[in-house]
Each structure stands twice: as C-alpha cells, then as structure tokens.
Write an enzyme that holds these catalytic residues in place. Structure first.
Site, PDB file in Angstrom:
ATOM      1  CD  GLU A   1       4.269  28.606  34.452  1.00  0.00           C
ATOM      2  OE1 GLU A   1       3.396  28.201  33.666  1.00  0.00           O
ATOM      3  OE2 GLU A   1       5.249  27.907  34.813  1.00  0.00           O
TER       4      GLU A   1
ATOM      5  CE  LYS B   1       3.932  26.015  28.867  1.00  0.00           C
ATOM      6  NZ  LYS B   1       3.770  25.369  30.182  1.00  0.00           N
TER       7      LYS B   1
ATOM      8  CB  CYS C   1       6.806  26.207  32.574  1.00  0.00           C
ATOM      9  SG  CYS C   1       6.867  24.916  33.849  1.00  0.00           S
TER      10      CYS C   1
END
Length: 595
Positions: free
Chosen positions: A293, A372, A463
């Site tokens: 990321e 995401k 994440c």
C-alpha cells in the site's frame, strides 16, 4: 508470609494500590503483546481488574472510573504510537497528540470498565461461580466493547502457537474466554492460601474442586491445539508459488527539501532494483510480485477520463514500470494505487477517491482490482466534515462496494522457442520510460505477448482490514481463496511497536482461514505466514528499510474452515447459554429472598 500478607492488605487501602493495579495490567499486557511477546504474562495481566473489583465491590461508579483509568494506562503503554501517528499523519501539536491518546484510551478502553462492573455484580450475586463469571464477563466485554484498533486478550495468548490453533474453531474470542478463566483461577491460587490448603484436608478438597473445571478447559484447548496443529502440519500443498515481496520504504510526503521529481525518480528506481535483486535471490522467475500500500504514493496507474482530466492522478511512467516488471519476469504484479470515480452524476461534489489494489497479468494487462471497503476513521476519512479543517492530511476516501477475490494467471508456452522469446534488443528499464511513452513501451513488448490462463484466486486485504476477523469472513461469499495477500503502509507510525502489533493481530487470519498469507508493507514488517500462523523461513523484514523478500509459498486446497463458515458462533453461544443460566440463578435468588 503472614506479615507480608498483612502489609499487602494495608497497601490495598491506599491510592497507591490503585496505581499499582493500573500499572500491573498495563505493563504485563504490554509484555505479553508483540513485539516483546512474553505470552505467559497474559495469565496474570488481568489481576489488576480482580484486585480493584474486590476493593470496590458493588461500587459501580468507582469501578467504571478505575476501569477507564486502566484503559488510559494500557493505551499509554501499549499504543503509545498513537502520539507519533497524530503528529506525523494529522500534523497535530505534541500536546494535542497526547490528548488524542488519552481520549482513545477512555473511549476504546471501555471494555475494561464493562468487565469490572459486570464481574463485580455477578460475582457478588453468584459467588460460587466466580471463575466462570470471570470468563463470561471477559467474553462479554470483548464482544461489545468498542475499539478503533481491535485487539483481544486472545491475541496476547495466541503467541503460544498451540493455543493459537483453536482460532480455527472458536476465533480469538474463545481464547479470550480461556484467558479470563485461567487468570482468575491463578488469582485465587495466590500464596496467601497455600498454607491453609496444605494443612487442611477440607481446604484441599475445596481447592481441587475449584481448579478441576478450569484445568480441564485449559487441557481441552491444549489437546485441541495439538490435534489441529498436527492435522494441518501434515496437509500436503496442491502447488507452490514463487513470491517476491518488495518493501520500497516510499516517503509519506515530499517535505525533505528535494524536488518531488527527484524523490519519486529515486523511489521508482529503487523499486526496480529491489525487484531485480529479489529475483536473483529467488533463483528463478517469480510467479507473483507484490508491492505494498502506498508503495508509489499519490499516483494512479489507471488511465481513465477522470484520472487524466478531472483529477490528473494518472502517471504513465508508473503504469509503464508495473507493465515492465510483469513482462521482464512474465509474472503477475499486484500493487496499490489511488483511483477515482463519480458517485452518481459527474460533478466535482460527487468525485470520490478509492484506495485500490490491482493485478497486472504476465503480459502486463490490467486485470482484477479491489477497492478497500473498511476505511480507517481519522486516517482515510473523518466522521464529520468540519474535522478535515483540523487534519488536512486526512484522506477523503470512499469505501469499495464488493468483497471480491483477485484472479492470477500463468503464461502458457507451447514451444521452447516461445518460452525463451524476448523483446527486440533488450528489456526496457525505468530510465527508458522517460523517453518511451506508455504506448511505445507496450508496442516494444508486443512480440513477447503470450497466452495466459487463470491459475487461481487470492483474497486481497488492505492494511487495517487484516485485523478484523468478522470483516475477513465476509469474503466467503466470493469463493474459497488459495491464499491471502495483505498490502499495508505502517510508515505513519515510525519505528514504534505498532508494526509488530499490526502483524501479530493479522497473523490469526491465516489460522482462521487455514491459508498462507503474503504481507507486503511499505516500511516494515513484511513477511510470509503459513497456515499454522508461523513466519515462513523465520524471515521478516526490518523497520524503515528498503528491501525485498523472496519465498516459495504453498497453496492449501481445503474446504472453508469452521470459523470461515460460522464465525464467532461458539463464543456467542457460550455467552448466550451462560447468560441464560446466570439470569435463571439471579431470578431464583430474588424469589428466594422475597419468600
């Protein structure tokens, strides 16, 4: 011993004892947690709760107050990195950053006062069941306590690789239940009682009755853990993949005095160099190259009307480098970018940004992407618009809409000559993209294009998503993945304990799903984790370093696990049935008093 006991009783009456309890739980919890990982301390860490619950038994306002203070102390010790994040990410002054840490401890440490008040209430009403009350209240506080950075007592105990295997059945909450049962048993087995237990036959019988069920529960978890460990250790993989993780240590921003062009040029050259060095160490061509990321921050490799005209985020040289890496090694390249789109009718007001992962196949063609879904409050969005004025670096991201898996591919060669086919002259590199535009780069490699076939699918997580077990389960509707890939950027937290904690909290997903995990981070800690929760080859990258990690990972072919299918069914069932049992007891006690 009697004199020491008397002194301790006198000490319990002072305010210093309260502080002692805060520090006891805070320090031993930290020592049991990553990166120290002295897991055995988790069994005594809750003693602070028990001492204060006894001291202020039935005084619920005081229990609530002291529970909050334990939460603040716990956060100050274990999550001290919140200060660094608030300063670096939010650009807040140091004093404000400290206030944010204290506020986080008060708000997200609510599970501590929830435990203490419920434990005091139930143990007072049903004293003979106190050990099970401890487990019930611990489980209740874990399940309903709000958290921004979710951690559980079971995570601390899961440093024990055998106990951790039970996450496949009970999830982390089941291990939390065990922690409170065992901890309270040890608490009641303190040295003050040893003398009378040794010298009194009746006391020995009472003590044996007291510890029998907790001991059996612990034994059950150990035997179950050993069985599951052996079962999955003997499972043969159906195939293996050569994976190359690139950790580029990309900057968070360009504020070090250099030109932006100079910084980004150095980053892209570093990514290319790390990939080449990692491939050499691997000794063969990688099947999958994974970048983290924000490995290339602020830019998009997705050429659309929006990213080229509405918001000039598309950078053809970024697109070209990903294309070149795919073609140089005939590998899949999985990386992160910023994408944009309109939510509704095209207008500046409806423009939205997405934290996007995308895969390029071995021909460099853009394939599946994942946006995401679970965004981090205060990091990727603010709950209220006026808060953006306080932290202008906070993103304005929109959550993705789907839980989708990512397909990856294998080139198909029909002749040796076709396999050894190379572009005219030589492979292009990063510096060539300054003179070759993206169309020219693609044209250069046109003769090397080959047929590719879909090989399998993996589960993409970005994440923070990896530490959310219930969220990860939601991907089961998309199919049964072969492995997990987690792209992360923890650079906001600096060289603090956050990266170790993030890794440890995410590690259990490999056990819950029984799938290997590839974890690529921008600045550490990157690693490969097997389906037993172990670090493959005992290899992890460092913090704030630029390096590559090459490893062969295995693909396990098995049906979805119990946890994947049913989630936290067992913890909720335990909570429900125990709650019904205690409610029935309380009603019986009340009726007995009224009679």
């Amino acid at each position: 011993m009697d004199t020491l006991h008397h002194r301790f009783q006198q000490f319990q009456k002072t305010i210093w004892f309260n502080i002692f309890c805060y520090l006891w739980t805070g320090i031993f919890s930290f020592l049991a947690f990553a990166p120290v990982s002295l897991t055995h301390f988790v069994w005594i860490a809750p003693f602070g709760f028990f001492w204060l619950s006894l001291k202020y038994h039935g005084k619920y306002k005081k229990l609530f107050f002291h529970g909050l203070l334990i939460g603040v102390v716990f956060y100050a010790i274990s999550f001290h990195w919140i200060i660094h994040m608030a300063i670096t990410f939010g650009n807040f002054p140091y004093v404000v950053a400290i206030l944010i840490l204290l506020f986080a401890g008060l708000l997200f440490g609510l599970k501590f006062p929830i435990f203490m008040m419920s434990f005091s209430f139930l143990s007072g009403k049903i004293g003979r069941h106190s050990v099970w009350v401890a487990g019930f209240c611990g489980l209740l506080s874990e399940l309903i306590g709000p958290q921004l950075f979710p951690w559980y007592w079971g995570n601390l105990a899961a440093g024990n690789i055998i106990l951790a295997q039970n996450a496949e059945i009970t999830g982390v909450y089941g291990i939390s239940f065990l922690v409170f049962i065992v901890s309270y048993t040890l608490f009641q087995s303190n040295p003050w009682h040893w003398k009378e237990i040794i010298h009194s036959k009746e006391k020995r019988k009472q003590y044996l009755r007291f510890i029998t069920l907790p001991a059996l529960l612990l034994l059950t978890f150990i035997v179950s853990g050993i069985f599951l460990f052996k079962k999955w250790e003997n499972v043969k993989p159906v195939k293996s993949l050569n994976v190359l993780i690139v950790q580029p240590d990309a900057p968070l921003s360009f504020r070090d005095g250099r030109e932006i062009k100079e910084s980004i040029e150095a980053l892209m050259a570093r990514i290319e160099k790390l990939t080449d060095e990692g491939a050499v160490r691997l000794g063969k061509k990688p099947d999958l190259i994974v970048l983290p990321e924000a490995g290339v921050p602020f830019f998009s490799a997705h050429k659309t009307e929006i990213t080229t005209k509405v918001r000039r985020m598309y950078w053809d040289r970024f697109d070209s480098l990903m294309f070149l890496l795919a073609n140089r090694y005939k590998a899949n390249v999985f990386f992160n970018e910023i994408d944009a789109g309109f939510k509704g009718a095209p207008s500046p007001r409806n423009l939205r940004y997405y934290n996007n992962n995308v895969l390029y196949d071995p021909n460099g063609d853009r394939r599946d992407s994942y946006q995401k879904k679970f965004l981090l409050m205060f990091g990727e969005y603010m709950p209220f618009d006026f808060l953006y004025e306080l932290s202008q670096q906070t993103g304005r991201f929109e959550p993705g809409l789907t839980h989708n898996l990512i397909r990856y591919y294998t080139p198909r060669y029909y002749t040796l000559a076709e396999k050894e086919k190379s572009p005219k002259g030589r492979h292009l590199g990063w510096t060539d993209t300054e003179t070759f535009n993206h169309e020219a780069v693609r044209s250069y490699y046109e003769t090397t294009r080959t047929e590719v076939s879909e090989t399998g699918k993996f589960l993409p997580l970005i994440c923070y998503e990896v530490i959310l077990p219930e969220f990860v389960r939601e991907f089961r509707t998309a199919g049964n993945p072969e492995f997990i890939v987690n792209l992360t950027n923890d650079k906001w937290y600096g060289a603090t304990t956050e990266s170790d904690q993030h890794m440890e909290l995410g590690r259990l997903r490999s056990i819950e799903l029984r799938r290997w995990m590839v974890r690529s981070t921008n600045s550490g800690i990157s690693a490969n984790i097997d389906h037993l929760g172990r670090f493959v080859g005992n290899k992890k990258t460092g913090l704030m370093t630029a390096e590559a990690l090459s490893e062969t990972i295995d693909v396990i072919d098995s049906p979805p696990t119990f946890y994947t299918q049913y989630g936290n069914l067992i913890p909720w069932l335990m909570l429900f049935l125990t709650g019904i049992y205690y409610l029935n007891l309380l009603i019986g006690i009340r009726r007995g008093k009224s009679a």
